[in-house]
Design a protein around this motif. Structure first.
Motif, PDB file in Angstrom:
ATOM      1  N   PRO A  82      35.220  46.148  44.832  1.00 29.19           N
ATOM      2  CA  PRO A  82      35.218  44.745  43.988  1.00 29.19           C
ATOM      3  C   PRO A  82      34.052  44.159  45.224  1.00 29.19           C
ATOM      4  O   PRO A  82      33.728  42.976  43.996  1.00 29.19           O
ATOM      5  N   GLU A  83      33.723  44.309  46.056  1.00 29.64           N
ATOM      6  CA  GLU A  83      33.084  43.659  46.327  1.00 29.64           C
ATOM      7  C   GLU A  83      31.870  43.987  46.247  1.00 29.64           C
ATOM      8  O   GLU A  83      30.958  42.639  46.270  1.00 29.64           O
ATOM      9  N   THR A  84      31.018  44.622  45.998  1.00 29.45           N
ATOM     10  CA  THR A  84      29.621  45.056  46.241  1.00 29.45           C
ATOM     11  C   THR A  84      29.743  45.656  44.911  1.00 29.45           C
ATOM     12  O   THR A  84      27.927  46.342  44.246  1.00 29.45           O
ATOM     13  N   ASP A  85      30.710  45.884  43.789  1.00 29.10           N
ATOM     14  CA  ASP A  85      30.734  46.563  42.528  1.00 29.10           C
ATOM     15  C   ASP A  85      30.010  48.675  42.548  1.00 29.10           C
ATOM     16  O   ASP A  85      29.214  48.564  41.338  1.00 29.10           O
ATOM     17  N   VAL A  86      30.823  48.712  43.509  1.00 28.25           N
ATOM     18  CA  VAL A  86      29.952  50.718  43.683  1.00 28.25           C
ATOM     19  C   VAL A  86      31.284  51.112  44.280  1.00 28.25           C
ATOM     20  O   VAL A  86      31.886  50.459  44.432  1.00 28.25           O
ATOM     21  N   LYS A 116      40.766  45.245  51.481  1.00 29.69           N
ATOM     22  CA  LYS A 116      40.375  43.830  52.010  1.00 29.69           C
ATOM     23  C   LYS A 116      39.346  43.060  51.852  1.00 29.69           C
ATOM     24  O   LYS A 116      38.244  43.385  52.736  1.00 29.69           O
ATOM     25  N   ILE A 117      38.563  42.090  51.474  1.00 33.67           N
ATOM     26  CA  ILE A 117      37.209  41.026  51.465  1.00 33.67           C
ATOM     27  C   ILE A 117      37.300  40.125  52.957  1.00 33.67           C
ATOM     28  O   ILE A 117      38.476  39.770  52.601  1.00 33.67           O
TER      29      ILE A 117
END
Length: 367
Positions: A233-237, A284-285
């Protein structure tokens, strides 16, 4: 008499052919000396001429035994059964031949002579040595280790020549980089070990972003829910890998078919998973602290700092002229001077007399 003749016949049939001698006899130990710590030793091996004589005796003993002659004599004695002396003579001859055969078979074969303690002259079939086929070493060549070092230098020089003369020719085959288009949303990654075999060489990894696929927002959300923990979800990859097949082409084809199935499922409007929330607990961001933008130095902030420093210097100069500027070093020295002046006097030290050495005075018993 018939039973004795029958037993001699059976013995003659059994020993008509001399049995083969045993290959290895029992080992004979030599008694250890009393009060000795040396290990038990073997009996000294026979000399060369003794072994030759032993072989000649064995060959001669085999020639002396003639089973056909003994059988003819035995049949003649049976025809003249009244002649007891002839039967006795045949019995003694059979027993003598049988005893000689038994004694020859029980003899232990001679052991090989060891010329050295480690038996270095014995050939080792497991030892890989090339010196057997080559000529004798005449001190006119270098060792195998030096030859291996020269071979390493030759290999390095060969790659240096390739880098100097053949590598520049590859620039003719270079092509300019072209970024992937919208029709190429998948990025495949391969692993190569420069011609060496490795079990992880067939692994293929594919990466793609759901927003690069031909999907609308609702379909992209469903795609993220289908991917599960493979979506970041952080890089959307999204990232997937496959190594269950033997070749890289097979694993790449499997990943391509899997992506096509995911797109077909995302476009299916029968169930859009609207009641299923998007789970991002697998990632985990990590919040990385950044330097505040307000603290960054610019022209305005630099001018403000210079003006503030100039004002503080002018204020200190005015206090120094008026005598109102406080010197911290002088204040600390004055504090310690007053502290020593107001301190109470120290008490005088008590002097202890040394104890007298000697015998104690004895009191009189009748005093």
């Amino acid at each position: 008499m018939a039973s004795g003749v029958q037993s001699m016949r059976l013995c003659l049939r059994a020993f008509r052919h001399a049995p083969a001698p045993r290959r290895a006899g029992a080992r004979i130990y030599v008694a250890r000396r009393p009060f000795s710590s040396t290990p038990m030793r073997w009996r000294a091996a026979a000399k060369k001429h003794d072994a030759e004589e032993l072989e000649e005796d064995e060959e001669g003993g085999d020639d002396d035994i003639d089973s056909a002659e003994i059988e003819r004599t035995f049949r003649a004695a049976l025809n003249n059964s009244d002649d007891v002396e002839a039967l006795t003579r045949v019995q003694e001859q059979v027993y003598g031949s049988v005893s000689s055969v038994i004694s020859n078979t029980q003899k232990m074969p001679p052991r090989p002579i060891m010329k050295s303690f480690w038996n270095e002259e014995e050939e080792d079939p497991d030892l890989m040595n090339k010196d057997k086929e080559d000529d004798e070493f005449d001190e006119d060549d270098i060792l195998d280790m030096a030859h291996g070092k020269f071979e390493e230098y030759r290999e390095h020089r060969e790659y240096a020549r390739i880098a100097a003369w053949e590598m520049p020719l590859l620039s003719k085959l270079a092509r300019p980089f072209e970024p992937p288009t919208a029709l190429e949303p998948l990025r495949f990654r391969y692993t190569s070990y420069m011609g060496e075999f490795h079990p992880a060489e067939n692994k293929v990894v594919v990466e793609f972003s759901p927003r690069d696929l031909p999907l609308d927002e609702a379909q992209q959300l469903k795609m993220k829910k289908l991917l599960g923990p493979r979506w970041n979800p952080e890089t959307d990859v999204a990232k997937m890998s496959c190594e269950q097949f033997e070749h890289q082409a097979q694993n790449k084809r499997y990943l391509g078919d899997l992506v096509e199935k995911l797109i077909a499922q995302a476009k299916d409007t029968t169930d859009m998973f609207e009641d299923v929330p998007l789970d991002t607990r697998h990632h985990k961001i990590k919040v990385k602290p950044k330097f505040p933008k307000e603290w960054r130095i610019n022209e305005e902030r630099r001018k403000l700092l210079d003006d503030t420093r100039q004002k503080s210097l002018l204020l200190d100069q005015q206090k120094a002229e008026a005598g109102a500027l406080i010197n911290g070093k002088e204040k600390i020295e004055q504090f310690f001077i007053t502290l020593q002046a107001n301190a109470p006097p120290e008490p005088a030290a008590l002097t202890m007399k040394p104890a007298q050495r000697g015998r104690k005075p004895q009191s009189s018993r009748w005093a």
